[in-house]
Design a protein around this motif. Sequence first.
Motif, mmCIF file in Angstrom:
data_model
loop_
_atom_site.group_PDB
_atom_site.id
_atom_site.type_symbol
_atom_site.label_atom_id
_atom_site.label_comp_id
_atom_site.label_asym_id
_atom_site.label_seq_id
_atom_site.Cartn_x
_atom_site.Cartn_y
_atom_site.Cartn_z
ATOM 1 N N ALA A 147 0.815 -1.219 0.000
ATOM 2 C CA ALA A 147 0.000 0.000 0.000
ATOM 3 C C ALA A 147 0.852 1.275 0.000
ATOM 4 O O ALA A 147 0.389 2.326 -0.443
ATOM 5 N N LEU A 148 2.091 1.170 0.508
ATOM 6 C CA LEU A 148 2.940 2.346 0.670
ATOM 7 C C LEU A 148 4.320 2.118 0.052
ATOM 8 O O LEU A 148 5.333 2.045 0.759
ATOM 9 N N PRO A 149 4.393 2.034 -1.269
ATOM 10 C CA PRO A 149 5.708 1.837 -1.895
ATOM 11 C C PRO A 149 6.592 3.071 -1.717
ATOM 12 O O PRO A 149 6.099 4.168 -1.415
ATOM 13 N N VAL A 150 7.889 2.893 -1.903
ATOM 14 C CA VAL A 150 8.814 4.023 -1.867
ATOM 15 C C VAL A 150 8.325 5.066 -2.873
ATOM 16 O O VAL A 150 7.874 4.732 -3.964
ATOM 17 N N GLU A 151 8.372 6.318 -2.468
ATOM 18 C CA GLU A 151 7.919 7.504 -3.196
ATOM 19 C C GLU A 151 6.419 7.770 -3.070
ATOM 20 O O GLU A 151 5.928 8.773 -3.583
ATOM 21 N N VAL A 177 -4.047 3.509 6.042
ATOM 22 C CA VAL A 177 -3.351 2.225 6.227
ATOM 23 C C VAL A 177 -3.322 1.979 7.741
ATOM 24 O O VAL A 177 -2.374 2.356 8.421
ATOM 25 N N PRO A 178 -4.379 1.360 8.274
ATOM 26 C CA PRO A 178 -4.586 1.356 9.726
ATOM 27 C C PRO A 178 -3.505 0.672 10.563
ATOM 28 O O PRO A 178 -3.356 1.005 11.725
ATOM 29 N N TYR A 179 -2.753 -0.261 9.987
ATOM 30 C CA TYR A 179 -1.749 -0.968 10.783
ATOM 31 C C TYR A 179 -0.329 -0.574 10.402
ATOM 32 O O TYR A 179 0.614 -1.315 10.641
ATOM 33 N N ALA A 180 -0.172 0.602 9.823
ATOM 34 C CA ALA A 180 1.149 1.099 9.448
ATOM 35 C C ALA A 180 1.622 2.128 10.470
ATOM 36 O O ALA A 180 0.844 2.958 10.927
ATOM 37 N N ILE A 181 2.901 2.054 10.804
ATOM 38 C CA ILE A 181 3.531 3.049 11.663
ATOM 39 C C ILE A 181 4.645 3.698 10.851
ATOM 40 O O ILE A 181 5.540 3.015 10.352
ATOM 41 N N GLY A 182 4.576 5.007 10.712
ATOM 42 C CA GLY A 182 5.621 5.745 10.017
ATOM 43 C C GLY A 182 6.588 6.340 11.018
ATOM 44 O O GLY A 182 6.231 6.601 12.167
ATOM 45 N N LEU A 183 7.820 6.533 10.571
ATOM 46 C CA LEU A 183 8.826 7.212 11.377
ATOM 47 C C LEU A 183 9.505 8.242 10.506
ATOM 48 O O LEU A 183 10.049 7.905 9.445
ATOM 49 N N ALA A 184 9.448 9.491 10.917
ATOM 50 C CA ALA A 184 10.174 10.567 10.253
ATOM 51 C C ALA A 184 11.279 11.005 11.198
ATOM 52 O O ALA A 184 11.009 11.582 12.253
ATOM 53 N N GLU A 185 12.511 10.667 10.848
ATOM 54 C CA GLU A 185 13.646 11.072 11.673
ATOM 55 C C GLU A 185 14.008 12.516 11.367
ATOM 56 O O GLU A 185 13.728 13.024 10.278
ATOM 57 N N VAL A 186 14.653 13.178 12.306
ATOM 58 C CA VAL A 186 15.014 14.576 12.113
ATOM 59 C C VAL A 186 15.909 14.748 10.889
ATOM 60 O O VAL A 186 15.876 15.794 10.241
ATOM 61 N N THR A 187 16.671 13.724 10.549
ATOM 62 C CA THR A 187 17.542 13.806 9.364
ATOM 63 C C THR A 187 16.739 13.774 8.066
ATOM 64 O O THR A 187 17.285 14.069 7.008
ATOM 65 N N ALA A 188 15.450 13.417 8.146
ATOM 66 C CA ALA A 188 14.580 13.381 6.966
ATOM 67 C C ALA A 188 13.525 14.484 7.026
ATOM 68 O O ALA A 188 12.455 14.367 6.461
ATOM 69 N N MET A 189 13.861 15.555 7.739
ATOM 70 C CA MET A 189 12.973 16.724 7.812
ATOM 71 C C MET A 189 13.678 17.896 7.149
ATOM 72 O O MET A 189 14.915 17.962 7.149
ATOM 73 N N PRO A 190 12.922 18.818 6.586
ATOM 74 C CA PRO A 190 13.553 19.998 5.983
ATOM 75 C C PRO A 190 14.416 20.751 7.003
ATOM 76 O O PRO A 190 14.069 20.825 8.189
ATOM 77 N N LEU A 191 15.524 21.293 6.543
ATOM 78 C CA LEU A 191 16.430 22.054 7.387
ATOM 79 C C LEU A 191 15.668 23.170 8.099
ATOM 80 O O LEU A 191 14.911 23.910 7.478
ATOM 81 N N ASN A 198 11.705 -3.801 12.314
ATOM 82 C CA ASN A 198 10.773 -3.237 13.297
ATOM 83 C C ASN A 198 9.479 -2.743 12.664
ATOM 84 O O ASN A 198 8.715 -2.030 13.301
ATOM 85 N N HIS A 199 9.253 -3.131 11.394
ATOM 86 C CA HIS A 199 7.988 -2.879 10.697
ATOM 87 C C HIS A 199 7.605 -1.400 10.667
ATOM 88 O O HIS A 199 6.473 -1.034 10.937
ATOM 89 N N GLN A 200 8.576 -0.574 10.306
ATOM 90 C CA GLN A 200 8.340 0.863 10.214
ATOM 91 C C GLN A 200 8.482 1.339 8.776
ATOM 92 O O GLN A 200 9.322 0.853 8.032
ATOM 93 N N VAL A 201 7.667 2.314 8.442
ATOM 94 C CA VAL A 201 7.731 2.975 7.146
ATOM 95 C C VAL A 201 8.472 4.288 7.366
ATOM 96 O O VAL A 201 8.005 5.149 8.104
ATOM 97 N N LYS A 202 9.650 4.411 6.769
ATOM 98 C CA LYS A 202 10.425 5.645 6.922
ATOM 99 C C LYS A 202 9.838 6.709 6.008
ATOM 100 O O LYS A 202 9.527 6.451 4.851
ATOM 101 N N VAL A 203 9.717 7.915 6.538
ATOM 102 C CA VAL A 203 9.061 9.019 5.850
ATOM 103 C C VAL A 203 9.945 10.252 5.855
ATOM 104 O O VAL A 203 10.579 10.554 6.877
#
Length: 99
Positions: A28-32, A54-68, A90-95
């Motif tokens: 359901a959540l391919p890269v891009e 996507v009810p059983y998805a957990i996303g993780l946005a790390e500070v390194t993947a946030m705008p400056l 760990n079944h995470q979707v990186k964002v």
Amino acid sequence: MDEYAWPSGPEVPAADLVRKSWHATIAALPVEARITGEVIGRQRFGVFIRIDGVPYAIGLAEVTAMPLGMDLPALGAFVSGEVIWHVAHNHQVKVRLDG
């Protein structure tokens, strides 16, 4: 209340459901893929996101993947971004969050 919190509460899917749904989450959540969602956990290294649609998805946005210069979003904030990776152990979707 501490400004940092691990995901908890009724809005957070159970770990076994996240694990069992992993293949469906990847499909359901391919890269891009574009995502929107709510911040459900907050740590110094980034935020955890309940991804809309996507009810059983957990996303993780790390500070390194946030705008400056972007502040770490608050608990309950609605965010948008793009899927950049899937972390199977760990079944995470990186964002990467939008600015």
